[in-house]
Structure formats: structure tokens, C-alpha cells
Design an enzyme around this catalytic site. Structure first.
Site, short mmCIF file in Angstrom:
data_model
loop_
_atom_site.label_atom_id
_atom_site.label_comp_id
_atom_site.label_asym_id
_atom_site.label_seq_id
_atom_site.Cartn_x
_atom_site.Cartn_y
_atom_site.Cartn_z
N TYR A 113 -18.15 28.58 42.23
CA TYR A 113 -17.91 28.03 41.17
C TYR A 113 -16.83 28.58 40.22
O TYR A 113 -16.74 29.88 40.12
CB TYR A 113 -19.14 28.48 40.14
CG TYR A 113 -20.57 28.15 40.92
CD1 TYR A 113 -21.42 27.13 40.45
CD2 TYR A 113 -20.82 28.95 41.84
CE1 TYR A 113 -22.58 26.97 40.88
CE2 TYR A 113 -22.16 28.67 42.50
CZ TYR A 113 -22.78 27.57 41.94
OH TYR A 113 -24.13 27.60 42.57
N HIS A 158 -28.98 23.39 36.20
CA HIS A 158 -28.45 24.57 35.51
C HIS A 158 -27.17 23.87 34.44
O HIS A 158 -26.55 23.05 34.91
CB HIS A 158 -27.75 25.48 36.28
CG HIS A 158 -28.80 26.30 36.98
ND1 HIS A 158 -28.77 26.73 38.26
CD2 HIS A 158 -30.30 26.38 37.08
CE1 HIS A 158 -29.85 27.02 38.95
NE2 HIS A 158 -30.65 26.88 38.07
#
Length: 178
Positions: free
Chosen positions: A131, A61
Site C-alpha cells: 500500500y 478500511h
């Protein structure tokens, strides 16, 4: 806190400060002054986490300009094999990848610069990956590269892959905006 470069320019392995005693552990995952010394991001706009079971591959991604972002990822429970792919056309390592095992026991993390795709394989029964990103999620700029299209050997025969991740374009068919 120690930051060591990987083979991909701008991508650093993060070795955090860890203090352990009979109560458990305290882990410092980010230090703004240390990051700033290396020219790394110090302002994060979103933070989130994903949970995965063993054998799950998430990725590869990234977000495209103008909403591309840098990431700081670290495993807060379990263990993952974290993989980064360089999509920067002018980079000496364009199309190359690196992998790092992130294990919550050690608190290691990874800084991923703009222009790189990111994914991981969950190695433990339960894995929790955190993240931090430097831009807000923009669905129209959210893209990916197919996980098995860039020559990386994941070491698993039958991974669990989302339909979305399975349908990402192959690296050879991707025109990089980076």
C-alpha cells in the site's frame, strides 16, 4: 503503464510495465508523470504491506477527514480479490462496490480515491499486499465498514476475520463524512 477506470469514479486499475526474462521479472508499479496526467496522486506519505494466508478477509478500511487518503495497492506475492466500496454521499455510485483480482504474476494494482473503503480476500496460500497512501496513519480517523454488510459476495463460507473487522458498523448504520 496503463491505467483503466473501474465502475467507481476515480478508482483505476493499474497495469504496470513488466519486463521478464530468465532471471525473473522487473515491475514498475508507479510513474509520477502518468499519474499526474490523470489527476491522480503523485506524493505518498506512507508505504506498508500486509501478509495474509488463504481465506483471510481484511477490510473494509478507510480514514476519515481530515486524515482521509488515496491509496495505491498492488499484490507483490500471491493473489487477492481486492474490493472497493464507494462511501461518497454525492457520488452516483454511493454504496456500490467493485472488485479486481490482483495477482503478483501480472503486477496489477488499484488506485483508490478518498471516500472509499478498501478490503481484500487472500486467494493464495500466502499473499503480500503493498500500500502507498497520501496521508499518515491517524488512529482516531481509522474506521471501517463491516465486510458482509454491503451486498458483495466474497465467495467464501468461513473467512478468517479479525475481531476489529467483524465489529465494524454495517453500511446501513454508517453516516458517511465523505
Amino acid at each position: 503503464m496503463k491505467l483503466t477506470p473501474t465502475v467507481l469514479s476515480g478508482c483505476f486499475r493499474v497495469h504496470p510495465f513488466i519486463s521478464k526474462d530468465d532471471r525473473g521479472a522487473f515491475v514498475k508499479t508507479f510513474h509520477s508523470m502518468r499519474f499526474a496526467e490523470l489527476g491522480l496522486p503523485t506524493m505518498w506519505h506512507e508505504e506498508y504491506y500486509s501478509s495474509s494466508r488463504k481465506g483471510v478477509i481484511r477490510g473494509m478500511h478507510f480514514q476519515t477527514p481530515p486524515n482521509d487518503h488515496e491509496k495505491l495497492v498492488y499484490c507483490i506475492h500471491g493473489k487477492v480479490l481486492d474490493v472497493v466500496l464507494d462511501l461518497r454521499k454525492e457520488s452516483a455510485t454511493y454504496g456500490q462496490c467493485t472488485s479486481v483480482e490482483l495477482d503478483s504474476t501480472y503486477g496489477h494494482g488499484l488506485i483508490i480515491p478518498k471516500g472509499m473503503a478498501h478490503g481484500f480476500l487472500a486467494l493464495s496460500d500466502d499473499a503480500l499486499l503493498a500500500y502507498k497512501v497520501t496521508s499518515v496513519y491517524a488512529p482516531s480517523n481509522d474506521l471501517g465498514i463491516r465486510w458482509d454488510s454491503f451486498g458483495f459476495e466474497w465467495g467464501i463460507d468461513k473467512p478468517v476475520i479479525s475481531e476489529r473487522d467483524h465489529n465494524h458498523p454495517m453500511l446501513k448504520d454508517f453516516s458517511s463524512p465523505f
